[in-house]
Design a protein around this motif. Sequence first.
Motif, PDB file in Angstrom:
ATOM      1  N   ASP A 172       0.860  -1.183   0.000  1.00 29.79           N
ATOM      2  CA  ASP A 172       0.000   0.000   0.000  1.00 29.79           C
ATOM      3  C   ASP A 172       0.896   1.232   0.000  1.00 29.79           C
ATOM      4  OD1 ASP A 172      -2.958   1.081   0.726  1.00 29.79           O
ATOM      5  OD2 ASP A 172      -1.443   2.258   1.779  1.00 29.79           O
ATOM      6  N   LEU A 173       0.636   2.135  -0.927  1.00 32.71           N
ATOM      7  CA  LEU A 173       1.390   3.385  -1.033  1.00 32.71           C
ATOM      8  C   LEU A 173       0.430   4.542  -0.824  1.00 32.71           C
ATOM      9  CD1 LEU A 173       3.983   4.974  -1.721  1.00 32.71           C
ATOM     10  CD2 LEU A 173       3.289   4.850  -4.130  1.00 32.71           C
ATOM     11  N   ASN A 174       0.692   5.307   0.210  1.00 26.45           N
ATOM     12  CA  ASN A 174      -0.138   6.465   0.522  1.00 26.45           C
ATOM     13  C   ASN A 174       0.643   7.729   0.211  1.00 26.45           C
ATOM     14  OD1 ASN A 174      -1.215   8.688   2.407  1.00 26.45           O
ATOM     15  ND2 ASN A 174      -2.816   7.124   2.520  1.00 26.45           N
ATOM     16  N   LEU A 175       0.109   8.532  -0.715  1.00 23.59           N
ATOM     17  CA  LEU A 175       0.757   9.777  -1.120  1.00 23.59           C
ATOM     18  C   LEU A 175       0.003  10.978  -0.570  1.00 23.59           C
ATOM     19  CD1 LEU A 175       1.562   8.838  -4.820  1.00 23.59           C
ATOM     20  CD2 LEU A 175       3.166   8.964  -2.907  1.00 23.59           C
ATOM     21  N   VAL A 202      10.940   5.030 -10.904  1.00 20.08           N
ATOM     22  CA  VAL A 202      11.330   6.154 -10.036  1.00 20.08           C
ATOM     23  C   VAL A 202      12.840   6.254  -9.879  1.00 20.08           C
ATOM     24  CG1 VAL A 202      11.177   7.085  -7.695  1.00 20.08           C
ATOM     25  CG2 VAL A 202       9.141   6.145  -8.805  1.00 20.08           C
ATOM     26  N   GLN A 203      13.514   5.137  -9.652  1.00 22.07           N
ATOM     27  CA  GLN A 203      14.945   5.178  -9.345  1.00 22.07           C
ATOM     28  C   GLN A 203      15.791   5.817 -10.451  1.00 22.07           C
ATOM     29  OE1 GLN A 203      17.080   3.152  -6.611  1.00 22.07           O
ATOM     30  NE2 GLN A 203      15.444   4.294  -5.621  1.00 22.07           N
ATOM     31  N   PRO A 204      15.706   5.387 -11.722  1.00 21.34           N
ATOM     32  CA  PRO A 204      16.539   6.021 -12.752  1.00 21.34           C
ATOM     33  C   PRO A 204      16.187   7.486 -12.976  1.00 21.34           C
ATOM     34  CG  PRO A 204      15.652   3.912 -13.507  1.00 21.34           C
ATOM     35  CD  PRO A 204      14.922   4.272 -12.271  1.00 21.34           C
ATOM     36  N   TYR A 205      14.913   7.818 -12.865  1.00 17.14           N
ATOM     37  CA  TYR A 205      14.474   9.202 -13.088  1.00 17.14           C
ATOM     38  C   TYR A 205      15.073  10.130 -12.033  1.00 17.14           C
ATOM     39  CZ  TYR A 205      11.245  13.097 -13.910  1.00 17.14           C
ATOM     40  OH  TYR A 205      10.706  14.337 -14.179  1.00 17.14           O
ATOM     41  N   VAL A 206      14.983   9.735 -10.785  1.00 17.00           N
ATOM     42  CA  VAL A 206      15.505  10.572  -9.701  1.00 17.00           C
ATOM     43  C   VAL A 206      17.022  10.659  -9.769  1.00 17.00           C
ATOM     44  CG1 VAL A 206      15.717  10.763  -7.182  1.00 17.00           C
ATOM     45  CG2 VAL A 206      13.535  10.109  -8.215  1.00 17.00           C
ATOM     46  N   ARG A 207      17.686   9.582 -10.212  1.00 17.50           N
ATOM     47  CA  ARG A 207      19.140   9.604 -10.338  1.00 17.50           C
ATOM     48  C   ARG A 207      19.577  10.679 -11.327  1.00 17.50           C
ATOM     49  NH1 ARG A 207      19.924   4.598 -11.826  1.00 17.50           N
ATOM     50  NH2 ARG A 207      20.023   3.816  -9.693  1.00 17.50           N
ATOM     51  N   GLU A 227       7.460  15.964  -2.953  1.00 16.29           N
ATOM     52  CA  GLU A 227       6.694  14.718  -2.956  1.00 16.29           C
ATOM     53  C   GLU A 227       7.456  13.601  -3.671  1.00 16.29           C
ATOM     54  OE1 GLU A 227       2.194  16.686  -3.009  1.00 16.29           O
ATOM     55  OE2 GLU A 227       3.320  16.382  -4.880  1.00 16.29           O
ATOM     56  N   LEU A 228       8.130  13.940  -4.753  1.00 18.15           N
ATOM     57  CA  LEU A 228       8.933  12.930  -5.451  1.00 18.15           C
ATOM     58  C   LEU A 228      10.102  12.484  -4.574  1.00 18.15           C
ATOM     59  CD1 LEU A 228       9.561  11.267  -7.960  1.00 18.15           C
ATOM     60  CD2 LEU A 228      10.811  13.231  -8.874  1.00 18.15           C
ATOM     61  N   ALA A 229      10.720  13.428  -3.862  1.00 23.54           N
ATOM     62  CA  ALA A 229      11.830  13.076  -2.966  1.00 23.54           C
ATOM     63  C   ALA A 229      11.353  12.162  -1.847  1.00 23.54           C
ATOM     64  CB  ALA A 229      12.452  14.344  -2.390  1.00 23.54           C
ATOM     65  N   ASP A 230      10.150  12.410  -1.306  1.00 16.53           N
ATOM     66  CA  ASP A 230       9.607  11.551  -0.245  1.00 16.53           C
ATOM     67  C   ASP A 230       9.353  10.141  -0.774  1.00 16.53           C
ATOM     68  OD1 ASP A 230       9.685  13.696   1.461  1.00 16.53           O
ATOM     69  OD2 ASP A 230       7.560  14.192   1.274  1.00 16.53           O
ATOM     70  N   LEU A 231       8.786  10.044  -1.980  1.00 14.60           N
ATOM     71  CA  LEU A 231       8.532   8.735  -2.577  1.00 14.60           C
ATOM     72  C   LEU A 231       9.835   7.977  -2.800  1.00 14.60           C
ATOM     73  CD1 LEU A 231       6.823   6.592  -4.002  1.00 14.60           C
ATOM     74  CD2 LEU A 231       6.885   8.008  -6.064  1.00 14.60           C
TER      75      LEU A 231
END
Length: 221
Positions: free
Chosen positions: A57-60, A80-85, A135-139
Amino acid sequence: MTNFSSLASAAGLSGTQYKLRYEQSSCRLELTGLPDVTAAARADQPQQQLNILTGWDLNLGQKASLQGKREHLQALVSAVQPYVRLLVSAQPCQQSGGSDAVVSLEPQDDGRHLLRLRSSQPDTPPLELALDHAELADLNHCIDQMLVDARCALGLEVQSPQPLRRGQYRRSSVRRQGQWIAPAAACASVVIVGALVSLLPLPQRTAEPTGNTTTTEQSKP
């Protein structure tokens, strides 16, 4: 087909489910699953790891609450991982995950990041969530916590860092070099002015009589 219920009973793990939770400000990721009862039965002791994922469960925050299976969690990590990198490396970000992927992530003109989740159900439009930087950093932080947690033994695939293509590197380099044009021009102007000043002739000082000079007059006869 392996009967996990009978193996769990033999290992003393009947009805046992583990829950792992990872939280960061606006995001909470919770995993629910079972240990590897085959390993626990062989070792004759409970396996204190979550090896079999039964749900997550992912709560945003106020944006959405998402649930899925293992393949959906893997798709989320792969997007998410490659994008944030690339984002934290100040490199140009492109769509991550592909246009037909279960989960994709791409930059928006307003500076936010569009997280798109496609349902496997027919005639169901994809869910689109616009995330800001925080929000992206938290995810991403919750995903990082999960990947480094020794209790989580799901064996999720993590894409290794990929080198930039030549064209991407040039575009990024030009963008970074442009940020230094103004400071470089200012430094160059200071150097030029200093060089011109050094070429100017220095004022010549006239010699002054010293106090030790004496004048001798001859007397007339």
